[in-house]
Design an enzyme around this catalytic site. Structure first.
Site, PDB file in Angstrom:
ATOM      1  N   ASP A 155       0.865  -1.189   0.000  1.00 55.42           N
ATOM      2  CA  ASP A 155       0.000   0.000   0.000  1.00 55.42           C
ATOM      3  C   ASP A 155       0.900   1.237   0.000  1.00 55.42           C
ATOM      4  O   ASP A 155       1.463   1.602   1.038  1.00 55.42           O
ATOM      5  CB  ASP A 155      -0.911   0.012   1.239  1.00 55.42           C
ATOM      6  N   LYS A 218      -6.841   3.473  -3.311  1.00 49.22           N
ATOM      7  CA  LYS A 218      -7.277   3.516  -1.912  1.00 49.22           C
ATOM      8  C   LYS A 218      -7.467   4.963  -1.505  1.00 49.22           C
ATOM      9  O   LYS A 218      -6.682   5.831  -1.895  1.00 49.22           O
ATOM     10  CB  LYS A 218      -6.191   2.822  -1.083  1.00 49.22           C
ATOM     11  N   LYS A 254     -10.347   0.559  -2.373  1.00 48.91           N
ATOM     12  CA  LYS A 254     -10.202   0.346  -0.930  1.00 48.91           C
ATOM     13  C   LYS A 254     -10.443   1.642  -0.164  1.00 48.91           C
ATOM     14  O   LYS A 254      -9.602   2.533  -0.179  1.00 48.91           O
ATOM     15  CB  LYS A 254      -8.796  -0.193  -0.610  1.00 48.91           C
TER      16      LYS A 254
END
Length: 318
Positions: A155, A218, A254
């Site tokens: 991430d 995300k 996300k």
């Protein structure tokens, strides 16, 4: 998670044409928030679906081997076995989608999951998380080290400065380098939407991240003052849909930061269902970044099964 998203060529003319209608987005967000929750009899099934999409996360300065170990145990056994039995779901292998930790804790997580004979993926944040204000060279090295330690999902945070100053090609180049440094690992790109200035910038940053080969986009690090909100999500989901229509590549979504209640997780699931359809409702294309959410979902499932709310000692949380 399936095959990597291949990304596409950098397309400045597409990015330049983008203009988000803010009033329409806000209206749509209000509509979603006003809607009734999922019907009672379907609620437990939807909550279990939410569990399987959680990236169970600990990102604290005081993380230690023992709390990462507890997190991994909770990821493997997210809901008490007797509750799953009552729902006839005890043999379905329900786990969270992944555990998510800082790079220095990846080894701990890999070790704990191995000891528990569990194949849940380990995700690591990287690239100078949460601010991204470190040298590119060290940001890339951080990815490589996390992958070496056994992380299979990374991430990353983007360099917000490049968005705020409109340097889209430079942003594309940086994320492409992140993609390369990931090797076989999946790339989840955190836009830190609360720091991008406008919904139009959020849409453009989403497009650039997808063009550069992100497997997921995300919303937030969870450390910004504004995290996952519906208006931001709608813009990112429309970008995912447009990118899919144009390139045939499916990119995951996300939301992260501030998603704490079972009720909120259901609202996120129905938003995905409406905007992108059922095929996006799998851990391959939808994750929720959360830490305390799981305890509330377990509490609601306990209530669903027993008809009463759990006392504090009934559901020990990791």
């Amino acid at each position: 998670m399936g095959a990597h998203c291949r990304g596409s060529e950098f397309d400045l003319s597409w990015i330049s044409r983008v203009q988000v209608n803010q009033a329409a987005v806000l209206r749509r967000a209000e509509q979603i928030q006003a809607r009734r929750s999922v019907k009672k009899e379907w609620q437990a099934a939807w909550l279990l679906k939410a569990v399987t999409c959680i990236d169970l996360t600990t990102l604290s300065g005081d993380d230690t081997f023992s709390n990462v170990q507890r997190l991994c145990y909770k990821a493997k056994y997210p809901i008490r076995q007797d509750l799953l039995k009552a729902l006839n779901m005890h043999d379905k292998g329900i786990t969270t989608a992944a555990v998510c930790v800082y790079p220095a804790r990846v080894c701990d997580a890999v070790k704990a999951l191995k000891a528990a004979s569990c194949s849940i993926p380990v995700a690591s944040v990287a690239t100078g998380f949460p601010a991204g204000q470190t040298h590119l060279k060290t940001r890339l090295e951080e990815i490589r080290l996390a992958v070496e330690d056994g992380a299979t999902e990374i991430d990353v945070v983007i360099n917000r400065t490049l968005v705020l100053t409109g340097q889209w090609e430079a942003l594309y180049d940086e994320i492409s380098q992140f993609r390369k440094a990931c090797g076989e690992a999946h790339l989840k790109t955190i836009l830190a939407t609360g720091e991008l200035g406008s919904l139009t910038n959020i849409y453009k940053a989403s497009l650039v991240a997808m063009m550069a080969g992100s497997d997921f986009i995300k919303t937030s690090t969870g450390k910004e003052t504004v995290n996952a909100t519906f208006p931001v999500a709608i813009v990112m989901l429309r970008a995912i849909r447009d990118f899919f229509w144009k390139t045939g590549n499916k990119v995951g979504f996300k939301p992260a930061g501030g998603i704490r209640t079972a009720k909120e997780s259901l609202a996120w699931l129905s938003l995905i269902k409406e905007e992108l359809g059922d095929e996006w409702l799998t851990p391959d294309l939808f994750r929720i970044g959360a830490s305390s959410l799981l305890s509330d979902i377990e509490r609601q499932i306990y209530h669903h099964v027993t008809g009463r709310y759990a006392a504090y000692h009934d559901l020990p949380m990791s």
